[in-house]
Design an enzyme around this catalytic site. Structure first.
Site, PDB file in Angstrom:
ATOM      1  N   SER A  96       5.340  16.247  37.417  1.00 50.63           N
ATOM      2  CA  SER A  96       3.966  15.939  37.795  1.00 50.63           C
ATOM      3  C   SER A  96       3.026  16.026  36.591  1.00 50.63           C
ATOM      4  O   SER A  96       3.229  15.339  35.595  1.00 50.63           O
ATOM      5  CB  SER A  96       3.542  16.885  38.929  1.00 50.63           C
ATOM      6  OG  SER A  96       2.350  16.464  39.539  1.00 50.63           O
ATOM      7  N   ASP A 236       7.449   9.007  47.852  1.00 52.10           N
ATOM      8  CA  ASP A 236       6.639  10.131  47.380  1.00 52.10           C
ATOM      9  C   ASP A 236       5.188   9.815  47.731  1.00 52.10           C
ATOM     10  O   ASP A 236       4.597   8.893  47.175  1.00 52.10           O
ATOM     11  CB  ASP A 236       6.809  10.296  45.866  1.00 52.10           C
ATOM     12  CG  ASP A 236       6.024  11.471  45.286  1.00 52.10           C
ATOM     13  OD1 ASP A 236       5.139  12.014  45.981  1.00 52.10           O
ATOM     14  OD2 ASP A 236       6.283  11.843  44.128  1.00 52.10           O
ATOM     15  N   HIS A 265       7.776  14.869  46.650  1.00 42.29           N
ATOM     16  CA  HIS A 265       7.252  14.999  45.301  1.00 42.29           C
ATOM     17  C   HIS A 265       7.923  16.126  44.519  1.00 42.29           C
ATOM     18  O   HIS A 265       7.696  16.256  43.324  1.00 42.29           O
ATOM     19  CB  HIS A 265       5.740  15.267  45.383  1.00 42.29           C
ATOM     20  CG  HIS A 265       5.037  15.209  44.065  1.00 42.29           C
ATOM     21  ND1 HIS A 265       5.072  14.104  43.242  1.00 42.29           N
ATOM     22  CD2 HIS A 265       4.278  16.138  43.404  1.00 42.29           C
ATOM     23  CE1 HIS A 265       4.362  14.344  42.147  1.00 42.29           C
ATOM     24  NE2 HIS A 265       3.879  15.560  42.221  1.00 42.29           N
TER      25      HIS A 265
END
Length: 285
Positions: A96, A236, A265
């Site tokens: 991320s 996602d 995710h």
């Protein structure tokens, strides 16, 4: 700053081998998120683990609201860790927002990085926050902001609404967002993600959320010359599959995309046995 940053950010080096492999966790988790895949790598690499300064596992006194106003401050932390440990070359796995931190670090110090492996990466990180709260409030009109060939953001007024609601009821936001972000039906992963979100101080969470929202790396992707591998799950809610294609088309170095046949995710929490071999294959022999 050397030894202080190692202590402050809970830096650990595990495993054996002559090559360094960095695992950098994303927003809302801490280094414990990698525990399920570590056994796949510690026999072959010296694995470096650390916590972002915003993580709930870090003493909140270390979070300087005047310093951490952009991602460059997190890049400084990463590079200070590597320099203090005497690392002159490493593989980097970032989840991320830490994928974006890795991108910025590789632009500043390309000689440090053999390859970047990015999980659930987005150069315009807004989806994870907005989707969670709008799902919780059952608002169906959420839409991605369409900016030419990029799909991955939201309108400013929607963002501000989320920040207000998040500040008013942090517990409700976490309870709504955690299962949505995990995606896959893995209750243990939802509990773990909820735990690390609740460990964060709400005012720090909100501040970092604003920082992430204001970060837009699309204009500098072409400056990345380090080889990259993008790992994306098939569904996602935080990062649509179109973002992986966008990154592949705009990153300046050789870039590949690996799709995981799972949802969510956080595949390192929900599907570690599926994710680990993909990372292994992405690492040069």
């Amino acid at each position: 700053m050397g030894s202080l940053i190692l202590e402050a950010l809970n830096v650990r080096v595990e495993g054996q081998g002559d090559k360094f492999l960095v695992f950098a966790h994303g927003f809302g988790t801490d280094q414990s998120a990698w525990q399920r895949i570590l056994p796949f790598f510690t026999p072959y690499y010296r694995v470096i683990l650390f916590d972002l300064v915003c993580a709930g596992s870090v003493n909140p006194d270390y979070f300087n609201f005047r310093r951490y106003t952009n991602l460059e401050a997190y890049v400084d932390d990463l590079l200070n860790i590597l320099d203090t440990l005497g690392v002159d070359r490493c593989f980097y796995v970032g989840h991320s927002v830490s994928a974006m931190i890795g991108i910025l670090a590789s632009i500043r110090r390309p000689e440090l990085f053999t390859k970047l492996i990015m999980i659930g990466a987005s150069p315009r990180e807004t989806g994870w926050l907005i989707k969670g709260l709008f799902f919780l409030l059952k608002i169906d009109s959420v839409r991605f902001l369409n900016d030419k060939d990029y799909h991955g953001g939201f309108e400013q007024e929607e963002i501000e609404f989320v920040f207000v609601a998040m500040e008013a009821n942090y517990e409700a936001w976490v309870n709504g967002f955690a299962p949505l972000a995990v995606g896959a039906d893995v209750p243990a992963a939802v509990r773990e993600f909820s735990r690390t979100l609740f460990n964060m101080r709400p005012d720090i969470t909100l501040f970092v959320s604003r920082t992430v929202f204001n970060s837009d790396l699309r204009g500098i992707l072409g400056l990345v010359k380090v080889p990259c591998c993008i790992i994306q799950t098939s569904k996602d809610v935080s990062v649509p599959a179109s973002v992986a294609k966008y990154l592949k088309n705009h990153l300046g170095g050789k870039t590949t995309v690996e799709m995981l046949r799972t949802e969510g995710h956080l595949p390192h929490l929900s599907a570690p046995a599926m994710l680990a071999p993909v990372i292994r294959r992405a690492l040069p022999r």
